[in-house]
Every structure is written in C-alpha cells, then in structure tokens.
Design a protein around this motif. Structure first.
Motif, PDB file in Angstrom:
ATOM      1  N   THR A 117       0.848  -1.193   0.000  1.00  0.00           N
ATOM      2  CA  THR A 117       0.000   0.000   0.000  1.00  0.00           C
ATOM      3  C   THR A 117       0.877   1.234   0.000  1.00  0.00           C
ATOM      4  O   THR A 117       1.838   1.314   0.771  1.00  0.00           O
ATOM      5  CB  THR A 117      -0.913   0.031   1.243  1.00  0.00           C
TER       6      THR A 117
ATOM      7  N   ARG B 267      -9.786  -3.706  -1.934  1.00  0.00           N
ATOM      8  CA  ARG B 267     -10.212  -3.416  -0.560  1.00  0.00           C
ATOM      9  C   ARG B 267     -11.466  -2.552  -0.536  1.00  0.00           C
ATOM     10  O   ARG B 267     -11.542  -1.521  -1.215  1.00  0.00           O
ATOM     11  CB  ARG B 267      -9.076  -2.662   0.107  1.00  0.00           C
TER      12      ARG B 267
ATOM     13  N   HIS C 165      -4.725  -1.047  -2.366  1.00  0.00           N
ATOM     14  CA  HIS C 165      -3.670  -2.053  -2.496  1.00  0.00           C
ATOM     15  C   HIS C 165      -3.019  -2.012  -3.868  1.00  0.00           C
ATOM     16  O   HIS C 165      -3.671  -1.717  -4.861  1.00  0.00           O
ATOM     17  CB  HIS C 165      -4.282  -3.454  -2.322  1.00  0.00           C
TER      18      HIS C 165
ATOM     19  N   HIS D 198      -3.842  -9.482   4.271  1.00  0.00           N
ATOM     20  CA  HIS D 198      -4.579  -8.747   3.242  1.00  0.00           C
ATOM     21  C   HIS D 198      -4.680  -9.569   1.953  1.00  0.00           C
ATOM     22  O   HIS D 198      -3.821 -10.400   1.656  1.00  0.00           O
ATOM     23  CB  HIS D 198      -3.888  -7.417   2.953  1.00  0.00           C
TER      24      HIS D 198
ATOM     25  N   THR E 145     -10.091 -12.333  -0.547  1.00  0.00           N
ATOM     26  CA  THR E 145     -10.611 -11.646   0.637  1.00  0.00           C
ATOM     27  C   THR E 145      -9.543 -11.543   1.727  1.00  0.00           C
ATOM     28  O   THR E 145      -8.518 -12.204   1.658  1.00  0.00           O
ATOM     29  CB  THR E 145     -11.801 -12.439   1.228  1.00  0.00           C
ATOM     30  N   MET E 146      -9.838 -10.730   2.715  1.00  0.00           N
ATOM     31  CA  MET E 146      -8.948 -10.599   3.868  1.00  0.00           C
ATOM     32  C   MET E 146      -9.088 -11.845   4.754  1.00  0.00           C
ATOM     33  O   MET E 146     -10.152 -12.435   4.833  1.00  0.00           O
ATOM     34  CB  MET E 146      -9.357  -9.397   4.731  1.00  0.00           C
TER      35      MET E 146
END
Ligand SMILES: Cc1cc2nc3c(=O)[nH]c(=O)nc-3n(C[C@H](O)[C@H](O)[C@H](O)COP(=O)(O)OP(=O)(O)OC[C@H]3O[C@@H](n4cnc5c(N)ncnc54)[C@H](O)[C@@H]3O)c2cc1C
Length: 466
Positions: A194, A237, A257, A345, A352-353
């Motif tokens: 990020t 995200r 991201h 992440h 998905t997280m």
C-alpha cells in the motif's frame, strides 16, 4: 531488458571501517529497539540504515498509526516500544498529547516528530548510527558471519562485529548468509503493498458530523463500494482502513492495495511506487467528491516507498504456527507476547482478507528460537521475517511486536557479546529476567515474575486492519 550474461568482478581489498560488538542492519521499529537495547546493556553497537532517518515502514512508507499495544485489557507490548510511543506523544505537542495520551491502540503517527524521537533515543542509548548505507554482502567463516560488506558514499568497507542483528524486515542478512527461507504462501501469493500518504486541509468535525448523521461506518464502506462500482476506484479493498487523524486537519491514509509486489525485487518496488502514486490521485478525487470534510484536502506527501507487508520468513530453530496462535501457547523461551490478530490482506483484487482475533485479554508467547536462523551461530533475525508460518506472520508483523522482538534480540546480543558466545549459548532465564527488569511483558506464566505497572488502556471504537 534483462540480460542473461554475467561478469566476474575483480577481488577487492576493503578497509575494515567498524568493529562494534553488535551491528544492527535496518533502522525500523525492530532495529531501533534492538540497537537501544544492545547499547543500554553495555555492547558497543552500530545501527546501519539505508535511508537518512529511522523508522522503516512507520516513517519511510508513512504507515499512519501504531497497531495495538494492548490485548484489549492491558498492554502486552511494554519496554522500549511503549516508551517510544509515549515519547512521540509528548514530543508531538499539547494538542496531540491531549487527544491521544490515554490511547495505546491505533495511535496516529506524527512522522517528523517520530523521526526526531527515534534519533534522540538511539543516540542517548550510546548506539552509533550510520545512515545512507546498505549492507549487501556477508563474509562467512563456517557457521559464523565474520564480516559484513557495506556500501555508501564513502565507498565499500567491512564491518566486523561479534554479533549480527538482521532487522532489515526482509531477512536480507540471513538470505545473504544462505539461511533457508520462505516467501509468501504455497502458490507464491503475497500480501499486497500500500502506498500510504498524508493530506492536509481536512475538517474533522465536519467528517464526524457526517458519519453521525448518516450512521455510516467511519471506514466509508458503502461509499468505497459505490465508487468501485462506477469505476472511480479500482476493485479490491472495500474500505478505508487506517485513516489516522494526526490533527483536526492533517490525516494519514493506508487505503487501497497494489498487488503482485515482491518487496525483495527492485523492479516490483519501482512499478509499485508508480502505480501507488496513480492510485492516490484517484483516491484524493474520490475523497474530495464524496466525503464531507475532505472537500479541500491537499496531498502533502506519499511514502518514499510502497509499504511492504510480507517478504521472507526465515527457517529458524522453531517455527511459530497458527495452532500456537490459536491455543495461546506459552513457551519456556518466550521473549514477548503477541495479541494482535491475524491480518492477512487479499493477495489479489478478487480474494478476501483473512482476519482471526484472539479473545480479549489473551495472547500467545513468542519464543526466542523463532529468531535463531538455522545454521548460523552469531546471527539473529528479528521483526516481520522471524520463523513462522504465513498466518502467524500476518499477526506478528506489526510495529509494537517488532519493538518487542527487537528489544529481546538486542539484550540477547549484549549478553552473547559480553560472554564471548553465540546466540544459542546464552542463558534464556537470564535473558527473560533482564527483559522483565527492563520493563518488557512476558505474560503471567509461572516462573516469570511480571514487572507490572499501571498503564491506561485506550478504547477503540471499531476494528482496524493494517
Ligand atoms: C501498508 C502497511 C500498513 C501497515 N500498517 C501498520 C499499522 O497501522 N500499525 C503497525 O504497527 N504496523 C503496520 N504495518 C506493519 C509494520 O509497519 C511493519 O511490518 C513494521 O514496520 C516492520 O518493522 P521492521 O523494523 O521489522 O521492518 P521495516 O519497518 O521494514 O524496517 C526495516 C529497515 O531496514 C532498512 N533496510 C532494509 N534492508 C537494508 C539493508 N540491506 N541495508 C540497510 N538498511 C536496510 C530499511 O530501509 C528500513 O528502514 C503496516 C505495514 C504496511 C506495509
């Protein structure tokens, strides 16, 4: 553009420029705590950092906040890490102090203040600092590192230390020494990077009023989804996590991201830096258009580099695994406790997280053996690349934990240095006693007296990710 050809460079005679007891590579949270601890405990200590300031991801990548120091009931990260947090709050001025004095979880980072606090505390410990210097080669003698080649404006030279602490975040020294390691998941998947940034010109009161009136979650999930659906933000995200209010008008962001980045590859870091800045432009447009309180924001600074969550994990004497995390296991050689959740992440825009919390008030131990790389006697690796499986790395990686592991590595190095032995030969009960006496928390397990102290636990209104 890559060429398969190689050249052999001539052997060089290099000057031995430094002969400290302990050398620490990397001036992030891990290396700062390691250097302070080693120096305070009597070792002559050299801290080497490739940038011109300390802080690692917390300053270079503008990671906007410190993850929780507490397990929701009490601080589990204490010692040097807690002291540095406290010092930053005080140095940041009365407004910041008043706002965050009681908070120990998700405290925003005032970057320029934090850089100065780190400088002052490392220097006060007696450690020597060398900026603008990269460690890029190790000299080996059996299972020992006998020297470290460093490069900087003064040229190339060798550091000959008794003990080596790898706090590079990427296990650079371990990798150069031939220590086995893993990167990412079974299929090579890695957490995304990020590009964090700081804006000014925001209006906190107006934003809070908007959240209150609409009942919208402060991470603006519905607005982010809306903007993604109409193409104004890319897929990925679904929320803004890591919106950190440094003042009523200055805000740090950890938003969005960049995927498929291997932080040990210069080409990937280059692409990520450029893509990250493009993404920020879209996000600023989104914020100005949709979020009351952000109409007049101005981008002050983006990270000097993309924030990297995950690279190498070394093979150590013990590998901390998810079952240890879930069972809140305590080890005889614990040097820290961890209560931060598993926070992995998404590896690509469609996945998905992975989030897994421990119950409030609970933590697990972090054994000393996780920091001992296989096959090397005078090298220790602390921070986000210690020996763990991928889920545990997703939890251990945060800055408070890095402080705690770094502190333990530094104390261990000072003990090994004064005894003239390697990292495996020091007395673990003695190390634990010293850590506790110096303010660390190793849990309430039998045999380890807890040096408890009164510390207020700050409330968090909702769960963040980092
Ligand atoms: C986007 C993002 C958001 C995050 N959010 C949070 C958060 O909100 N709160 C939190 O607590 N944690 C957060 N984290 C995690 C945390 O910031 C990092 O995992 C942590 O900073 C790691 O600390 P470290 O000291 O081990 O490594 P780093 O911070 O990476 O520091 C390593 C240092 O070593 C230097 N270095 C590396 N190699 C060499 C070399 N060969 N020679 C010389 N110097 C070298 C680097 O320049 C750097 O300064 C986040 C991470 C990311 C990427």
């Amino acid at each position: 553009m890559t060429s398969p050809a190689t050249v052999t460079i001539p052997a060089q005679q290099l000057k031995i420029s430094h002969t400290p007891d302990v050398v620490v590579i990397g001036g992030g949270a891990t290396g700062i705590a390691a250097a302070i601890a080693a120096a305070r405990n009597g070792a002559s200590t050299l801290l080497i950092e490739q940038r011109g300031y300390l802080g690692g991801m917390g300053t270079a990548a503008l990671v906007p906040a410190f993850c929780p120091y507490t397990d929701g009931e009490k601080p589990v990260i204490r010692g040097i890490g807690l002291d540095l947090l406290d010092k930053m709050k005080r140095a940041a001025g009365p407004d910041f102090l008043q706002r965050y004095e009681q908070l120990l979880d998700w405290v925003p980072i005032d970057v320029e203040t934090l850089k100065r606090v780190y400088d002052a505390e490392v220097l006060a410990s007696g450690a020597q600092v060398l900026f603008h210097t990269v460690a890029d080669q190790v000299l080996l003698d059996g299972d020992r590192i006998s020297g470290l080649v460093i490069s900087n404006k003064s040229g190339r030279s060798v550091v000959q230390a008794k003990l080596y602490i790898d706090a590079s975040g990427d296990a650079d020294l371990a990798a150069l020494s031939g220590v086995p390691f893993q990167v990412g998941g079974e299929n090579g998947e890695l957490q995304p990077g990020t590009m964090c940034y700081v804006v000014t010109g925001a209006d906190k009161n107006r934003f809070e009023q908007f959240v209150q009136e609409t009942g919208m979650h402060p991470q603006l999930e519905s607005l982010v989804t809306f903007a993604q659906q109409n193409g104004e933000l890319p897929e990925g995200r679904k929320r803004i996590s890591g919106m950190a209010w440094i003042s009523n008008s200055v805000v740090g962001f950890n938003f969005g991201h960049i995927f498929n980045i291997d932080g040990t590859k210069a080409e990937d870091l280059t692409r990520a830096a450029m893509e990250g800045r493009q993404l920020i432009e879209k996000q600023i447009r989104f914020l100005k258009k949709y979020v009351p309180g952000f109409e007049n924001i101005f981008l002050v600074h983006s990270g000097d580099q993309i924030g990297i969550r995950e690279t190498r994990r070394i093979q150590g004497d013990y590998t901390l695994v998810v079952e240890d995390f879930l069972s809140m296991r305590t080890f005889e050689d614990d040097i820290a406790r961890n209560s931060y959740f598993i926070d992995i992440h998404l590896a690509n825009a469609n996945s998905t997280m992975t989030i897994k919390h421990l119950p409030k008030g609970k933590s697990h131990g972090v054994p000393y053996r996780c920091m001992l790389p296989q096959g090397k006697s005078n090298l220790i690796v602390a921070g986000r690349s210690v020996s763990s499986d991928r889920p545990v790395q997703g939890s251990l990686r945060v800055m408070p934990n890095c402080f705690a592991m770094g502190e333990a590595a530094g104390v261990a190095a000072s003990m090994a240095s004064s005894a003239g032995v390697g990292f495996r030969e020091i007395s673990i009960p003695d190390l634990q006693r010293r850590l506790i006496t110096q303010g660390a928390y190793l849990g309430d397990n039998p045999g380890i007296a807890d040096a408890d102290r009164e510390v207020a636990v700050g409330a968090v209104s909702f769960e963040e990710e980092c």
